[in-house]
Design a protein around this motif. Structure first.
Motif, PDB file in Angstrom:
ATOM      1  N   ARG A 122       7.071  47.354  15.476  1.00 32.23           N
ATOM      2  CA  ARG A 122       6.951  48.635  15.013  1.00 32.23           C
ATOM      3  C   ARG A 122       6.075  49.390  15.695  1.00 32.23           C
ATOM      4  N   PHE A 123       4.859  48.854  15.779  1.00 33.15           N
ATOM      5  CA  PHE A 123       3.737  49.306  16.641  1.00 33.15           C
ATOM      6  C   PHE A 123       4.112  49.804  17.814  1.00 33.15           C
ATOM      7  N   GLU A 124       4.842  48.749  18.987  1.00 35.32           N
ATOM      8  CA  GLU A 124       5.362  48.911  20.117  1.00 35.32           C
ATOM      9  C   GLU A 124       6.433  50.072  20.089  1.00 35.32           C
ATOM     10  N   ARG A 128      -3.802  46.090  16.622  1.00 37.21           N
ATOM     11  CA  ARG A 128      -3.684  47.240  16.998  1.00 37.21           C
ATOM     12  C   ARG A 128      -3.751  48.213  16.261  1.00 37.21           C
ATOM     13  N   TYR A 129      -4.534  49.386  16.569  1.00 33.31           N
ATOM     14  CA  TYR A 129      -4.498  50.720  15.602  1.00 33.31           C
ATOM     15  C   TYR A 129      -4.246  51.706  16.133  1.00 33.31           C
ATOM     16  N   TRP A 138      -4.204  55.287  20.765  1.00 35.30           N
ATOM     17  CA  TRP A 138      -4.250  53.941  20.105  1.00 35.30           C
ATOM     18  C   TRP A 138      -4.963  53.034  20.874  1.00 35.30           C
ATOM     19  N   SER A 194      -4.426  56.024   9.922  1.00 36.36           N
ATOM     20  CA  SER A 194      -3.850  55.238  11.109  1.00 36.36           C
ATOM     21  C   SER A 194      -2.666  54.343  10.814  1.00 36.36           C
ATOM     22  N   ALA A 195      -2.001  53.975  11.696  1.00 36.88           N
ATOM     23  CA  ALA A 195      -1.242  52.612  11.706  1.00 36.88           C
ATOM     24  C   ALA A 195      -1.905  51.321  12.442  1.00 36.88           C
ATOM     25  N   THR A 196      -1.582  50.260  11.829  1.00 37.55           N
ATOM     26  CA  THR A 196      -2.278  49.156  12.259  1.00 37.55           C
ATOM     27  C   THR A 196      -1.471  47.873  12.063  1.00 37.55           C
ATOM     28  N   THR A 197      -1.616  47.099  12.938  1.00 37.40           N
ATOM     29  CA  THR A 197      -0.951  45.849  12.914  1.00 37.40           C
ATOM     30  C   THR A 197      -1.914  44.592  12.029  1.00 37.40           C
ATOM     31  N   ARG A 251       3.623  44.061  14.561  1.00 40.87           N
ATOM     32  CA  ARG A 251       3.614  44.450  16.106  1.00 40.87           C
ATOM     33  C   ARG A 251       4.935  45.242  16.905  1.00 40.87           C
TER      34      ARG A 251
END
Ligand code: 5GP
Length: 183
Positions: free
Chosen positions: A59-61, A79-80, A72, A36-39, A57
């Motif tokens: 990059r996640f957006e 955030r995940y 997500w 996963s990606a996470t902040t 955050r």
């Protein structure tokens, strides 16, 4: 080739999801665990690209807006999300995929892919969960409190899952997970 199974493993923070999934992967290396990606900031020993993709955050957006996530969620202040591409690639190649995610994400997967199978890992008791979460020493008191709050909601939702495994023994739980995946 038929699409390989997608299995979601969910359950409260501290229940032992990562340990059980790691034991299942060791017993059956033909299965792939999504990264996963996470902040969230990395914990000691966590490696970027292995445990998570640690992103800002912003990059996640960007990833959310580009439709890069299969699902997500916001959890305990961070955030995940599950990158969509790698999951699709593995499944098309016949490789079964495990997602280890929290409840809101599990619900999104259920809606977007009715073939996904959802398993809930439950603690033997509330006291055991509380002791594991506070005792592992990786979280701030605020994060522990947020995770215990979320745990109450997650435990209340276990009836939404296709199977519930009570994690009293890692090996037995890992075997139950593999039986569920191949069953
Ligand atoms: P942790 O910060 O302890 O690594 O993870 C917190 C929670 O987020 C855990 O319940 C974990 O399973 C969940 N999680 C990890 N990756 C994802 C993801 O990609 N999507 C969602 N929805 N939850 C995730």
């Amino acid at each position: 080739m038929a699409t390989a199974p997608l299995v979601v493993v969910s359950g409260p923070s501290g229940v032992g999801k990562s340990t059980v999934v790691a034991a299942a992967l060791e017993a059956d290396p033909s299965v792939w665990l999504s990264v996963s990606a996470t902040t969230r900031a990395p914990r000691e020993g966590e490696i970027d690209g292995v445990n998570y993709f640690f992103v800002t955050r912003d990059r996640f957006e960007e990833m959310v807006h580009a439709g890069e996530f299969l699902e997500w969620a916001e959890f305990a202040g961070n955030r995940y999300g599950t990158p969509r591409g790698p999951v699709q690639e593995r499944r098309s190649a016949g490789i079964p995929v495990i997602l280890e995610i929290e409840l809101q994400g599990a619900r999104q997967v259920r809606l977007s892919d009715p073939t996904a199978r959802l398993v809930f890992l439950a603690p033997p008791s509330w006291e055991v969960l509380e002791a594991r979460l506070t005792g592992r020493g990786t979280e701030s008191p605020e994060s522990v409190a947020a995770r215990l709050d979320a745990a109450r909601a997650e435990l209340a939702a276990q009836g939404e899952f296709d199977d519930v495994v009570v994690n009293t023994d890692v090996r037995e739980s890992a075997q139950a997970l593999l039986d569920f995946l191949h069953g």
